[in-house]
Write an enzyme that holds these catalytic residues in place. Structure first.
Site: not given
Ligand code: NAP
Length: 310
Positions: A132, A135-136
């Site tokens: 992701c 997300c990261d």
């Protein structure tokens, strides 16, 4: 006893919640560990009708949830279903150690990220291997570093483009020489100055010369069999999804890959059990089609409840 229990809280589940709540059925939504599902891992949703400037995936989830709650939906956050017993009415669901009984269940459990299946991938997950970008991607370890994205679909293109905000360079490794992504996404990706496609290639190993930290990936060209290494600080895997339906195996009809097969409309082979969204859709897999199926499942459940009340 609940009239409607909805398993899942992505576009499909929350649309079912809006419709069944507006029908005064006070649905109980079991969100699962990741409220909002995969939609919340996307950056800007540009193709959801009604949002001409695009909308953030998490914002769609929050709006839908509040819309459902406004009409009486009950949202149980973080709730993970452990087991089900659909052998007769009432339908039984075990969630976080509690037993819930329901007249109808709408399965909207979505899909999870497909993995490459490499031992080094599993070992280095969250140590540079991720599924992701939104997300990261902004993590300090990835800033101003070369990164690798694997995949050739819309997700891979979206991830690669998003990562150009942070990375010094993004390699897009795809097993063929043509992207599967939609034309607009493919063009946007391939024309980006920071993105370099690596065609006909597969990731065969993730390397961590410094222990527990991704330092590169080994790839093999599947036409020449030549193996090379790309130095990178992160591997972002975007190779599609697998339906989250393990729990229903042997009970609800599904195909070989675990996609639930509805019998008619959104109705499954089990009386009172309906399905919507990515856990049953291997073809369209869009936020808007999941929402449409969620609406249809809610109407099917509502009609079923009306029929057994007579
Ligand atoms: P996808 O369309 O199924 O693409 C998966 C990609 O991964 C394909 O290019 C496939 O290669 C590759 N792949 C699969 N297994 C692999 C393996 N074991 N090793 C290496 N490569 C592998 O999945 P997706 O990109 O996640 O998209 C899913 C759905 O969501 C699609 O309908 C897409 O349109 C939609 N979506 C839309 C947006 C948007 O509109 N903003 C964003 C993201 C996703 P092959 O091409 O060779 O099969």
């Amino acid at each position: 006893m609940e009239k409607v229990v909805i398993i899942g809280s992505g576009c499909a589940g929350l649309t079912s919640a809006i419709y069944t709540a507006r029908a005064n059925l006070e649905p109980l939504v079991l969100t699962g560990a990741m409220p909002g599902g995969l939609l919340t891992t996307t950056s800007i949703v540009e193709n959801f009708p009604g949002f001409s400037k695009g909308i953030d995936g998490t914002e769609v989830r929050v709006e839908m949830q509040q819309q459902a709650e406004r009409f009486g939906a009950k949202i149980q956050f973080g709730s993970t279903v452990e087991s089900i017993d659909f052998s007769d009415q009432p339908l039984k669901i075990s969630v976080d150690g509690n037993a819930v009984e329901a007249q109808t269940v709408i399965i909207a459990s979505g899909a999870g990220h497909r993995h490459l299946g490499l031992p080094s991938e599993a070992k280095l997950e969250r140590k540079g291997v991720t599924y992701c970008a939104t997300c990261d991607g902004a993590l300090p370890a990835f800033r101003d570093q070369p990164l690798v994205v694997v995949g050739g679909g819309d997700s891979a293109c979206e991830e690669a483009t998003y990562l150009t905000r942070f990375a010094s360079k993004v390699y897009l490794v795809h097993r063929r020489d043509q992207l599967r992504a939609s034309k607009i996404m493919a063009e946007r990706t391939l024309s980006h100055e920071k993105i370099e496609p690596v065609w006909d290639s597969e990731v065969i190993d993730v390397m961590d010369i410094e222990q527990d930290k991704v330092t590169g990936v080994k790839i093999r060209n599947n036409k020449t069999n030549k193996e090379t290494t790309i130095d990178c600080a992160g591997l972002f895997i975007a190779i599609g999804h697998v339906p989250n339906t393990q729990l229903f195996k042997g009970i609800v009809d599904m195909d070989d890959e675990g996609y639930i097969l509805p019998k008619k409309g959104q109705e499954t082979n089990v009386s009172g059990v309906y399905v919507a969204g990515d856990c049953s859709d291997r073809v369209y897999r869009q936020a808007i089609t999941a929402a449409g199926q969620g609406c249809a499942a809610a109407i099917d459940a509502e009609r079923y409840l009306a029929s057994i009340a007579q």
